[in-house]
Design a protein around this motif. Structure first.
Motif, PDB file in Angstrom:
ATOM      1  N   GLN A   1      17.510  38.963  10.812  1.00  0.00           N
ATOM      2  CA  GLN A   1      18.558  39.167  11.817  1.00  0.00           C
ATOM      3  C   GLN A   1      18.508  40.597  12.332  1.00  0.00           C
ATOM      4  O   GLN A   1      18.385  41.543  11.558  1.00  0.00           O
ATOM      5  CB  GLN A   1      19.930  38.875  11.195  1.00  0.00           C
ATOM      6  CG  GLN A   1      21.094  39.061  12.148  1.00  0.00           C
ATOM      7  CD  GLN A   1      22.441  38.790  11.485  1.00  0.00           C
ATOM      8  OE1 GLN A   1      22.528  38.551  10.282  1.00  0.00           O
ATOM      9  NE2 GLN A   1      23.492  38.826  12.281  1.00  0.00           N
ATOM     10  N   GLU A   2      18.634  40.779  13.644  1.00  0.00           N
ATOM     11  CA  GLU A   2      18.599  42.114  14.229  1.00  0.00           C
ATOM     12  C   GLU A   2      19.979  42.663  14.534  1.00  0.00           C
ATOM     13  O   GLU A   2      20.187  43.874  14.508  1.00  0.00           O
ATOM     14  CB  GLU A   2      17.739  42.119  15.486  1.00  0.00           C
ATOM     15  CG  GLU A   2      16.273  41.862  15.156  1.00  0.00           C
ATOM     16  CD  GLU A   2      15.372  42.020  16.364  1.00  0.00           C
ATOM     17  OE1 GLU A   2      15.760  42.696  17.331  1.00  0.00           O
ATOM     18  OE2 GLU A   2      14.268  41.450  16.316  1.00  0.00           O
ATOM     19  N   GLU A   3      20.932  41.778  14.862  1.00  0.00           N
ATOM     20  CA  GLU A   3      22.277  42.262  15.190  1.00  0.00           C
ATOM     21  C   GLU A   3      23.291  41.133  15.107  1.00  0.00           C
ATOM     22  O   GLU A   3      22.938  39.954  15.112  1.00  0.00           O
ATOM     23  CB  GLU A   3      22.310  42.886  16.592  1.00  0.00           C
ATOM     24  CG  GLU A   3      22.100  41.892  17.723  1.00  0.00           C
ATOM     25  CD  GLU A   3      22.142  42.540  19.104  1.00  0.00           C
ATOM     26  OE1 GLU A   3      21.871  43.752  19.227  1.00  0.00           O
ATOM     27  OE2 GLU A   3      22.429  41.817  20.071  1.00  0.00           O
TER      28      GLU A   3
ATOM     29  N   HIS B   1      25.425  38.856   3.221  1.00  0.00           N
ATOM     30  CA  HIS B   1      25.504  37.842   4.268  1.00  0.00           C
ATOM     31  C   HIS B   1      25.586  36.457   3.610  1.00  0.00           C
ATOM     32  O   HIS B   1      24.930  36.205   2.589  1.00  0.00           O
ATOM     33  CB  HIS B   1      24.250  37.942   5.145  1.00  0.00           C
ATOM     34  CG  HIS B   1      24.309  37.112   6.367  1.00  0.00           C
ATOM     35  ND1 HIS B   1      24.030  35.750   6.351  1.00  0.00           N
ATOM     36  CD2 HIS B   1      24.604  37.423   7.647  1.00  0.00           C
ATOM     37  CE1 HIS B   1      24.158  35.278   7.568  1.00  0.00           C
ATOM     38  NE2 HIS B   1      24.505  36.267   8.383  1.00  0.00           N
TER      39      HIS B   1
ATOM     40  N   CYS C   1      23.061  41.702   6.589  1.00  0.00           N
ATOM     41  CA  CYS C   1      22.534  40.821   7.632  1.00  0.00           C
ATOM     42  C   CYS C   1      21.649  39.751   6.992  1.00  0.00           C
ATOM     43  O   CYS C   1      21.123  39.942   5.899  1.00  0.00           O
ATOM     44  CB  CYS C   1      21.725  41.621   8.646  1.00  0.00           C
ATOM     45  SG  CYS C   1      22.746  42.776   9.603  1.00  0.00           S
TER      46      CYS C   1
ATOM     47  N   ILE D   1      23.327  49.805  10.172  1.00  0.00           N
ATOM     48  CA  ILE D   1      24.243  49.674   9.040  1.00  0.00           C
ATOM     49  C   ILE D   1      23.690  50.529   7.909  1.00  0.00           C
ATOM     50  O   ILE D   1      22.531  50.403   7.536  1.00  0.00           O
ATOM     51  CB  ILE D   1      24.400  48.203   8.620  1.00  0.00           C
ATOM     52  CG1 ILE D   1      25.051  47.407   9.760  1.00  0.00           C
ATOM     53  CG2 ILE D   1      25.199  48.079   7.334  1.00  0.00           C
ATOM     54  CD1 ILE D   1      25.059  45.914   9.546  1.00  0.00           C
TER      55      ILE D   1
ATOM     56  N   CYS E   1      29.305  50.358  13.671  1.00  0.00           N
ATOM     57  CA  CYS E   1      29.850  49.216  14.409  1.00  0.00           C
ATOM     58  C   CYS E   1      31.318  49.394  14.772  1.00  0.00           C
ATOM     59  O   CYS E   1      31.759  48.920  15.819  1.00  0.00           O
ATOM     60  CB  CYS E   1      29.711  47.945  13.577  1.00  0.00           C
ATOM     61  SG  CYS E   1      28.026  47.585  13.072  1.00  0.00           S
TER      62      CYS E   1
ATOM     63  N   LYS F   1      24.179  46.484  15.424  1.00  0.00           N
ATOM     64  CA  LYS F   1      22.756  46.385  15.067  1.00  0.00           C
ATOM     65  C   LYS F   1      22.569  46.541  13.559  1.00  0.00           C
ATOM     66  O   LYS F   1      23.056  47.481  12.950  1.00  0.00           O
ATOM     67  CB  LYS F   1      21.964  47.430  15.819  1.00  0.00           C
ATOM     68  CG  LYS F   1      22.094  47.268  17.328  1.00  0.00           C
ATOM     69  CD  LYS F   1      20.975  47.934  18.057  1.00  0.00           C
ATOM     70  CE  LYS F   1      21.092  47.753  19.550  1.00  0.00           C
ATOM     71  NZ  LYS F   1      21.019  46.422  20.014  1.00  0.00           N
ATOM     72  N   CYS F   2      21.843  45.604  12.975  1.00  0.00           N
ATOM     73  CA  CYS F   2      21.613  45.619  11.527  1.00  0.00           C
ATOM     74  C   CYS F   2      20.912  46.898  11.086  1.00  0.00           C
ATOM     75  O   CYS F   2      21.201  47.433  10.022  1.00  0.00           O
ATOM     76  CB  CYS F   2      20.806  44.388  11.117  1.00  0.00           C
ATOM     77  SG  CYS F   2      21.696  42.836  11.388  1.00  0.00           S
TER      78      CYS F   2
ATOM     79  N   GLN G   1      23.338  47.858   2.974  1.00  0.00           N
ATOM     80  CA  GLN G   1      22.686  47.787   4.281  1.00  0.00           C
ATOM     81  C   GLN G   1      21.589  46.741   4.359  1.00  0.00           C
ATOM     82  O   GLN G   1      21.364  46.166   5.418  1.00  0.00           O
ATOM     83  CB  GLN G   1      22.157  49.151   4.706  1.00  0.00           C
ATOM     84  CG  GLN G   1      20.967  49.642   3.896  1.00  0.00           C
ATOM     85  CD  GLN G   1      20.608  51.086   4.243  1.00  0.00           C
ATOM     86  OE1 GLN G   1      21.467  51.955   4.270  1.00  0.00           O
ATOM     87  NE2 GLN G   1      19.346  51.316   4.521  1.00  0.00           N
TER      88      GLN G   1
END
Length: 166
Positions: A137-139, A65, A133, A124, A108, A120-121, A129
């Motif tokens: 972060q959740e999604e 990220h 994110c 992943i 996703c 949704k994180c 994984q």
């Protein structure tokens, strides 16, 4: 021709981008264009395509990220030992490619209405994984949001560290 100065250290180049954006191809192109550069120095052979896969030291993934990449850049010094390259691919081409080979993003991209459904994180799965994110972060709002977050993050970093955009 002049003998190579072995006392001169090679400049390090780190490459970051989304899955299927061309990070491995760019790594090969930069290295073959200038062997004086140390491109993705912790690289290894990819288990997927039997080609060199760009890896970085200090535990940062090339598909991390942008907020994680920024933290890595801040810790490793901009303009010092590392130069960063951010790879951005046309979103239509990228999404078509990720639909065929989604890697960690299967949850996703392999579903109906993938373009508008939250990603949704916690769903992943794969080697990236935990870095894909942002911390906490959740999604992502959607697959399109993933592209927007990564591209705007890369542009912001390039602008703030005085790097060139092409």
């Amino acid at each position: 021709s002049m003998p190579e100065d072995s006392s001169r250290s090679k400049e390090n180049v780190a490459i970051f981008g989304l899955f299927n954006s061309g990070t491995n191809l760019l790594q090969s192109m930069i290295f073959n264009g200038n062997t004086d550069l140390n491109v993705c120095p912790d690289s290894s052979e990819s288990r997927f395509r039997h080609e060199t896969s760009c890896k970085h030291p200090s535990g940062i993934a090339k598909h991390a990220h942008p907020s994680r990449v920024k933290g890595w850049i801040d810790s490793n010094g901009v303009g010092g030992p590392w130069q960063s390259v951010f790879v951005v691919r046309n979103p239509f081409s990228l999404f078509e490619s990720i639909r065929r080979s989604p890697y960690d993003l299967k949850s996703c991209f392999w579903r109906q209405f993938w373009w508008s459904t939250p990603c949704k994180c916690g769903q992943i799965r794969g080697p990236n994984q935990w870095e894909f994110c942002a911390p906490g972060q959740e999604e992502f709002e959607s697959a399109i949001d993933i592209w927007n977050v990564f591209v705007s993050g890369f542009v912001h970093m390039a602008d703030n560290v005085g790097q060139h955009r092409v």
